[in-house]
Design a protein around this motif. Structure first.
Motif: not given
Length: 631
Positions: A232-256
């Motif tokens: 994902f190119r657009v996601l990679s261009s965002m701030d690292l903190d925003q990337q980490d938060r979004l990826k972490h949320l996706c991880f937890l939602l998939e885990l749920w």
């Protein structure tokens, strides 16, 4: 809660330091018990108690038990006058109390171990945690085994001392051994408690290991689904903190989602992790910024094919990397849509909106009863769907678009001018204007501004929208056409004006005044606020006069400026005019002629249409020698 004394008041952490502190703590308790048993042993020998230095020296439980055994054996060979007069009941009672204190320490440690493990989030589970937990479990198991041996050994020695004591007292020992064979000198429940504690420790630890193993499998399964994020190119261009938060949320939602089937983790554990990962406001901001970034990337591609190096796209094969980029953008939109949808479903499942009894019976609820954040998420989902459709049409246009195809044909110009002419008729009814406006917007949509290679399409659509909104001053029917807003938004994203300070300041003033007027109109306070409305109207006149003077200055400096620079300034002014027309059109569309107060406000603001018409004429004259069509 024994560990609270040395675990920084119950902070949920298990590491090597905690293990060492626990070993030191248990060793101290064992040494304390050993010294207490030694004190009892000294009573048998009728010797003074231990000195302070001897009491402070470390001592193992096995050493104290062996010393107690030696004292008993030594007492059995002593002469009658040297035999200890200490009653066996006192010895048993004293040792019993000391052993119970040590058993309670071990029970407390076992309980606290799993309380601490339960406090640790599954996100912090790792091999180091399991290793430390295993070490603590082994340490507690060893000490419980040693304690069971010590209890049996002490029971045996106390029983031996009892029969010696009773024999020297002249009692019939053989008969008493038969009668009291069932009796324990130490508390019988001591061993039972240790055995139960041992069993509890083994069971709970095995349960933890099974949960940890299941979590590892679940973690690997979820991680596989997140490998796509690297593309994902657009996601990679965002701030690292925003990337980490979004990826972490996706991880937890998939885990749920996966945990609902496997139930490896408790529902509350995953719920607590999702609630604590980020606040709703932070995540909502990230969602919006991500959508904005994808939209910007898409329209950057659209601007690219309209610039001076658009000739590179003549060959369809050269467009392949372009198509790949659009496909990646669509995949990102799909991922974001699924994430927001799961996040919304998570909120609805865990914190459902309040419903009336009738709604619960018939299982329906209107949008008015949904929580505010659910409505916001619905809006984002709709926005993503629209953007994905836009990207799909953009790619389809790029695949079928011929570089040399001319879209602005004389027939199209004639047709659009006819629609504008009909809308400009002074006696045109609302229905006729709506019909012509709808046909006009449909013709502009057919130009496919986003996928067109010709930059003149952009200029033509901008000028046509300006003319259409100027002639639509009576009913503002364009604001009622959804396709009009779509065409306007696409145009604004393709050629966003240079947000200079002067324009932004003027736009904010317009918006502030119109918002205040809308509030007063809604509250039926126009008569009460007549003086304030008059002041606001004067401010609007001043702002419009300032903009009109700016356009007049462009006309004066036409001969002095370079042609390219002047054209850029005129285009920026026309883009600003388009924005102002749209903002005022939205406000005027909410005013109704059947309301006397709203009709009065509309009459007071008729000068706005006159200003816009004159400014449009000036801008058109600067861009072309011809005069615009007027009725």
């Amino acid at each position: 809660m024994i560990w609270l004394l040395f675990m920084n008041q119950g902070v949920a952490v298990l590491d090597q330091t905690i293990y060492e502190d626990l070993c030191s703590y248990l060793h101290g308790k064992e040494s304390q018990l050993s010294h207490q048993i030694s004190e009892v042993s000294l009573l048998l020998a009728s010797t003074p108690t231990l000195s302070r230095a001897q009491s402070a020296a470390p001592m193992r439980l096995s050493e104290a038990v062996e010393e107690f055994s030696r004292k008993i054996n030594k007492t059995s060979h002593a002469s009658a006058n040297k035999f200890s007069a200490v009653k066996w009941e006192n010895l048993a009672s004293q040792i019993n109390d000391d052993l119970w204190a040590y058993v309670e320490v071990l029970e407390g440690c076992v309980t606290e171990l799993f309380q601490q493990i339960n406090r640790i989030s599954f996100e912090q589970w790792n091999h180091d945690l399991v290793d430390i937990a295993t070490k603590i479990k082994d340490e507690l198991t060893k000490r419980m085994d040693d304690l069971v041996w010590a209890i049996l050994r002490l029971e045996n020695q106390l029983e031996k001392y009892r029969w010696m004591s009773e024999a020297r007292s002249g009692k019939w020992v053989a008969w008493r051994k038969i009668v009291f064979s069932w009796q324990w000198l130490l508390d019988r429940s001591l061993r039972g408690n240790v055995f139960r504690c041992h069993k509890f420790l083994g069971f709970r630890f095995q349960q933890f290991i099974e949960r940890y193993t299941g979590y590892l499998q679940l973690f690997e399964s979820v991680q596989e689904s997140q490998q796509k994020y690297h593309q994902f190119r657009v996601l990679s261009s965002m701030d690292l903190d925003q990337q980490d938060r979004l990826k972490h949320l996706c991880f937890l939602l998939e885990l749920w989602k996966k945990n609902k089937k496997s139930r490896v983790l408790s529902r509350n554990e995953v719920l607590r992790a999702l609630r604590g990962c980020s606040s709703y406001d932070v995540l909502y901001g990230i969602f919006k910024e991500y959508i904005f970034a994808i939209r910007k990337a898409l329209f950057d591609k659209s601007r690219m094919i309209k610039k001076q190096f658009r000739v590179l796209f003549i060959d369809v094969k050269i467009r392949e990397p372009f198509f790949n980029n659009i496909s990646v953008y669509r995949n990102e939109l799909k991922m974001l849509y699924e994430t927001i949808l799961q996040y919304k479903k998570f909120h609805f499942d865990t914190d459902p909106p309040k419903k009336t009894l009738v709604q619960k019976l018939f299982r329906w609820a209107s949008n008015k009863q949904e929580a505010n954040h659910l409505r916001d998420l619905n809006h984002l989902l709709h926005e993503i769907q629209s953007l994905d459709l836009l990207a799909l049409n953009f790619r389809a246009s790029m695949e079928s678009e011929s570089f040399n195809e001319r879209k602005i044909t004389p027939e199209l110009k004639k047709e659009i001018n006819r629609y504008l002419h009909e809308m400009a008729q002074p006696l045109a009814s609302r229905d006729l204007m709506y019909r012509d406006g709808l046909a006009l917007v449909g013709a502009l949509q057919g130009l496919d501004e986003m996928g067109a290679f010709d930059p003149n399409v952009v200029h033509y659509i901008r000028h046509t929208l300006i003319r259409a909104m100027c002639v639509d001053w009576k009913y503002h029917v364009l604001q009622e056409i959804p396709l009009f807003h779509h065409v306007y938004e696409v145009h604004q994203n393709i050629c966003a004006i240079d947000e200079n300070r002067q324009h932004m300041n003027r736009l904010h003033k317009f918006q502030r005044v119109l918002d205040q007027l809308a509030i007063w109109i809604e509250n039926n306070e126009t008569l009460k606020r007549a003086h304030e409305i008059e002041l606001d109207i004067n401010n609007l006149k001043a702002y419009l006069q300032d903009f009109f003077a700016y356009v007049q200055n462009l006309e004066v400096s036409k001969s002095e400026s370079q042609e390219n620079e002047l054209n850029n300034l005129v285009i920026q002014a026309s883009q600003a005019l388009l924005k102002y027309l749209y903002v005022f059109g939205q406000f005027f569309q909410r005013l109704h002629n059947d309301n006397s107060e709203q009709r009065m406000v509309r009459k007071q603001l008729l000068f706005v249409d006159q200003y816009f018409e004159e400014i449009e004429i000036k801008i058109y004259d600067l861009l072309t020698k011809d005069t615009p069509l007027r009725s």
